[in-house]
Write an enzyme that holds these catalytic residues in place. Structure first.
Site, mmCIF file in Angstrom:
data_model
loop_
_atom_site.group_PDB
_atom_site.id
_atom_site.type_symbol
_atom_site.label_atom_id
_atom_site.label_comp_id
_atom_site.label_asym_id
_atom_site.label_seq_id
_atom_site.Cartn_x
_atom_site.Cartn_y
_atom_site.Cartn_z
ATOM 1 N N LYS A 61 -3.504 4.914 -18.146
ATOM 2 C CA LYS A 61 -2.686 3.795 -18.574
ATOM 3 C C LYS A 61 -3.415 3.049 -19.699
ATOM 4 C CE LYS A 61 0.208 0.182 -16.526
ATOM 5 N NZ LYS A 61 0.566 -0.536 -15.269
ATOM 6 N N GLU B 193 9.195 -2.138 -0.148
ATOM 7 C CA GLU B 193 9.714 -3.427 0.291
ATOM 8 C C GLU B 193 10.234 -3.391 1.725
ATOM 9 O OE1 GLU B 193 9.951 -3.155 -4.162
ATOM 10 O OE2 GLU B 193 10.664 -1.887 -2.506
ATOM 11 N N ARG C 160 16.218 -4.706 -1.837
ATOM 12 C CA ARG C 160 15.976 -3.363 -1.326
ATOM 13 C C ARG C 160 15.633 -3.374 0.160
ATOM 14 N NH1 ARG C 160 12.334 -0.038 -5.404
ATOM 15 N NH2 ARG C 160 14.055 1.419 -5.238
#
Length: 657
Positions: free
Chosen positions: A302, A391, A419
């Site tokens: 990244k 979640e 969610r």
């Protein structure tokens, strides 16, 4: 107000950033395919520099897209997009994709009000095959496309690019489980493994992937296998036989090492260097000839190509504007004490409360820095948990903690709480467990746009039995709500929502005080009209009331609770005022204003009521204030509503300069 994209752009000072000499001629992937190997390398470098140049000036997600430059280039070079369906997970890593698919000259408008979206969006381009913003959806979507397209028998490919962070979401595993049972589908899953989501990845999957990539035995076999795979195209009719040998070699190794992906009946290839462009092109070409569901494990870094972003990947996920030469992130000069971000108030207050109450625990699904639970994770690591992008698990894990007497603060962004709605109802509220939901990024999330707006939580939370639903007007109220919710005598489910960004109180470390459940507060006396607010937009209401103060005496009530409503206060309001305005940073359908309207009807009051909030429409991206203005509940919008409602009474209203 003219909100057309062209007018918005005219109102902004735009500096067009020139692309490199090859990139400026790439208007679609077909142009990319005309390049030779040397030119492809140059284009890769120009693409990375173009992303650095633009994000340094205009902001946006940074590290993730730098890390996928080679992968993006190879995908569009090898596959026939958009016929071949390319699905990006979340979309943080898709800037290169947008630039190569016809949006280069609009990229300076990325995430700007009226400009292009920061995420893939179907209405924006035929190359954006699936709209994204929440994680772990790509495999399901690509699999659905593959099944739907089986009837065409035209060998089109379906590619899901998913990060190792998004792979921790349960939905990804559900999709892989299904894909492995559909061997006639042409699905390629590319696992973009950089050991990061926004924060460093957590959990057993991270350790498993690390073990794969560091195993000396595996890498020896991997090198031999990929040497073979790289030669597939040279063997003509024997290509399938060699591909079979590759597959058997991989399986043989993992019979001893229990390959997770092979157990889903997915053919596993890799890991490969995600920054070796030539090898990626070669591998992808060979994988095109291998039918059925398969997974390519790609290792990337990244922030690749920009040293500061490689060094501190969390900080450079979305750094804002910066000096690309020095790496200094640009911040506005602070001339006086500034209010903190609401997330910081949460982070410091939960530690303060946890020192007083040893039952308190903190839980977040992969957002420790975003919600500031990282403050507690540092101070009390044994009592704060990052459960990964999961979640549903975060909510039910919190419910399990609560059954044993713990008091969990479960911090989830409002948009991501959608969610886990079933878990809120089934696992927490039906059982009346003492779980405190702190919903960060409530209301408009700003430049992240409609996939990240927290528009619906007031509506979807207030309809659940046993749940207290509240929102603070300022930092002091947030602290007091957190204090109240954790008290043993109030052991029940709570939802506290607050917005992204700064508060209004530079001196915010106030003494903690209990709030009576369901009790609002009058923050300004008035005689002519009443404004009822929930949350931080109450500050807008005060500003609007002051703007008309010379000629209109406006009362302002901070209701604090959507459920239970302060019925005593509402009776007082409707007995006194024949004109009432409600203001909320949430959806009008079923939200706070609807709750007040229901009360008014149920008790047969006949006041004229005007509701301000988010309309029944998808609101695009922009700054929070721009979006509040668009929806008419910024200070100016509230002021205009006051004037409009008082006009029929022939009361002249002059506005202060």
């Amino acid at each position: 107000m003219d909100c057309s994209a062209s007018q918005i752009m005219k109102n902004k000072l735009i500096m067009l950033i020139e692309p490199g000499k090859l990139l400026k001629n790439i208007n679609c992937p077909e142009d990319l395919k005309k390049l030779n190997t040397k030119e492809l390398h140059q284009l890769r470098d120009e693409l990375r520099q173009f992303i650095i140049d633009n994000v340094s000036v205009y902001g946006g997600h940074f590290g993730a897209s730098l890390g996928t430059v080679e992968l993006t280039t190879a995908l569009h070079y090898v596959f026939d997009t958009p016929k071949d369906q390319l699905v990006w997970d979340v979309g943080h890593q898709a800037y290169g994709h947008k630039i190569l698919t016809g949006r280069r000259d609009q990229f300076h408008t990325n995430r700007v009000y009226g400009g292009i979206s920061g995420f893939p969006k179907r209405k924006e381009s035929e190359f954006d095959t699936f709209g994204v913003g929440h994680s772990s959806t790509s495999i399901s979507a690509a699999l659905g496309m593959a099944v739907a397209n089986n009837e065409f028998k035209d060998d089109r490919h379906h590619i899901a690019v998913i990060g190792d962070g998004a792979m921790t979401g349960g939905m990804a595993f559900e999709a892989m489980n299904h894909a492995g049972d559909l061997q006639d589908t042409n699905l390629l899953i590319i696992l973009n493994d950089n050991n990061m989501s926004i924060d460093p990845n957590v959990g057993a999957l991270k350790d498993y992937l690390t073990d794969i990539t560091t195993s000396k035995t595996y890498n020896k076999i991997k090198d031999e296998v990929w040497d073979l795979l790289g030669k597939v195209s040279k063997f003509g009719p024997n290509a399938q036989e060699i591909a079979s040998k590759i597959e058997n070699s991989t399986k043989a190794f993992f019979m001893q090492h229990s390959n997770l992906f092979e157990s889903f009946n997915l053919r596993y290839f890799g890991p490969v260097d995600g920054h070796d462009l030539d090898h990626l092109v070669s591998v992808m070409r060979d994988l095109k000839s291998i039918k059925g569901p398969k997974l390519l494990h790609v290792l990337t870094t990244k922030g690749k190509g920009y040293a500061p972003a490689e060094k501190d990947q969390t900080k450079w996920h979305a750094p804002g504007t910066f000096d690309k030469v020095t790496g200094e992130i640009q911040k506005k000069p602070i001339l006086s004490p500034q209010p903190p971000k609401y997330q910081e108030v949460f982070g410091h207050t939960i530690v303060e409360l946890a020192k007083q109450n040893d039952k308190i625990m903190g839980v977040t699904p992969a957002m420790p820095s975003g919600c500031s639970l990282n403050i507690m994770m540092k101070a009390m690591p044994e009592r704060a948990f990052d459960v990964g992008i999961a979640e549903q698990h975060a909510v039910t894990f919190s419910a399990g903690l609560a059954t044993q007497g713990a008091v969990p603060f479960c911090n989830i962004y409002s948009t991501f709480m959608q969610r886990a709605y079933d878990q809120v109802i089934h696992d927490v509220c039906i059982q009346d467990l003492h779980v405190i939901f702190c919903l960060d990024r409530a209301g408009f999330a700003g430049a992240d746009g409609p996939t990240h707006h927290g528009a619906y939580d007031l509506a979807y939370m207030r309809c659940i039995p046993n749940l207290v639903v509240m929102a603070p007007m300022n930092e002091q109220e947030l602290r007091n709500m957190m204090f109240t919710a954790q008290l043993e005598k109030n052991a029940r489910p709570f939802s506290i929502r607050y917005p992204r960004g700064k508060g209004v109180m530079p001196e915010w470390k106030t003494p903690l005080e209990e709030i009576q459940i369901g009790q609002g507060r009058k923050v300004k006396e008035g005689e002519d009209i009443a404004i009822l607010t929930i949350g931080t937009v109450g500050n807008y209401a005060l500003t609007a009331a002051e703007a008309v103060a010379k000629d209109a005496n406006v009362a302002v009530y901070d209701m604090r609770f959507v459920k239970p409503l302060d019925e005593a206060m509402l009776h007082e309001v409707f007995r006194k005022f024949d004109k009432v305005i409600t203001v909320e940073d949430g959806c009008l359908m079923g939200g706070f204003g609807s709750a007040v309207l229901e009360f008014m009807v149920d008790h047969q009051y006949t006041s004229k009521l005007k509701r301000l909030g988010i309309p029944d429409a998808i609101v695009e991206h922009g700054t929070q204030l721009e979006l509040h203005q668009e929806c008419g509940f910024d200070p100016e919008g509230i002021k205009n509503t006051i004037i409009e409602m008082l006009a029929p009474s022939n009361k002249t209203v002059n506005v202060q300069a």
